[in-house]
Enzyme design. Sequence first.
Site, PDB file in Angstrom:
ATOM      1  N   HIS A  10      -4.729  -3.567   6.131  1.00 52.77           N
ATOM      2  CA  HIS A  10      -4.475  -3.589   4.722  1.00 52.77           C
ATOM      3  C   HIS A  10      -5.789  -4.005   4.214  1.00 52.77           C
ATOM      4  CE1 HIS A  10      -2.510  -4.778   0.932  1.00 52.77           C
ATOM      5  NE2 HIS A  10      -3.152  -6.186   0.921  1.00 52.77           N
ATOM      6  N   ASP A  44       1.013  -1.222  -0.113  1.00 53.59           N
ATOM      7  CA  ASP A  44      -0.100  -0.174   0.081  1.00 53.59           C
ATOM      8  C   ASP A  44       0.837   1.298  -0.012  1.00 53.59           C
ATOM      9  OD1 ASP A  44      -2.607  -1.801   0.483  1.00 53.59           O
ATOM     10  OD2 ASP A  44      -1.481  -1.999   2.472  1.00 53.59           O
TER      11      ASP A  44
END
Length: 340
Positions: free
Chosen positions: A200, A172
Amino acid sequence: MTQSAETTYSADAGVHEPVNVAVTGAAGQIGYSLLWRLLNGEVFGARKLNLRLLEVGPGLKAAEGVAMELLDSAFPLLGDVVITDDPKVGFADAHAVFLVGAKPRQAGQERADLLAANGGIFGPQGKALDEVASKDVRVLVVGNPANTNAAILSANAPSIDPRQITAMTRLDHNRALAQLSQKLDVPVTALNRMTVWGNHSASQFPDVTELQVDGESAAGKLDQEWLTGEFIPRVAKRGAEIIEVRGHSSAASAASSAIDHMRDWVNGLQGQDWVSVALPSDGSYGVPEGVVSSFPCRLVDGHWEIVQGLEINDFQRQRIDATVSELLEEFETVKELGFV
């Protein structure tokens, strides 16, 4: 788990003190990409690597094929390769562990059922790590739901320092850097102090409040409308976007981010002040202790340490609280199920 199977392929070690590296889900797409990067010396330099390839029963034959390809690549850094479905064999004396294998969510499956299925994987793996791994082991959970899988793992490995068990939000983080690099028309190396908070998942918060460009604050270079309307949702949902376009989930980029995470952990940050790491919370920034959340982290004496003292504004607080709420719900579910 099927009956234990173990195959060893030997190669001349040639140097002292090899690194024992375990990879679960080793025959999958992420594991396949990861192994070649490791054997190019991108994480551990010129040290030999003894690989432990863990797979569930049906994947053992494919893992044998991976091992054959590794040998055929004639890597100078390749030591021994062990193929097994037994975590106690795979994690024995492990210095670094990449937990890629996990139970994917099935269509129509409830979140609690997914967490229960993964608890049945990561609970026993945590116990095996606690029993047989090196006590200075570095563990990275890649398989989703990565944060809560890491929380289960940590709860079942009480003798391992919680800072040694992490989940991957570096993907990410890297996705955010890529979007910012394009928007600001600068190389990713010009960007510093990017932070991904929380889970996440689609609730994550990619935060540019402290972002620097060539050492100067990025404040004023990015408009709020773009940040909230395009940047944050696109980073959070990039995995789904790739599946829609490619027809498969992220593999090479996930493996690359896992390499970045472990390389920085082993060798120190590459000119970065901090990076995003998910690890068991110590209570910082209002995240309940034990919940595995992504924070801005630095390396201190070889351990990830949460960056302290950052001022959190109302917008950040709202976003952080939202993603932590999701994590806490997951944590409470696996707690009720007896996994933590």
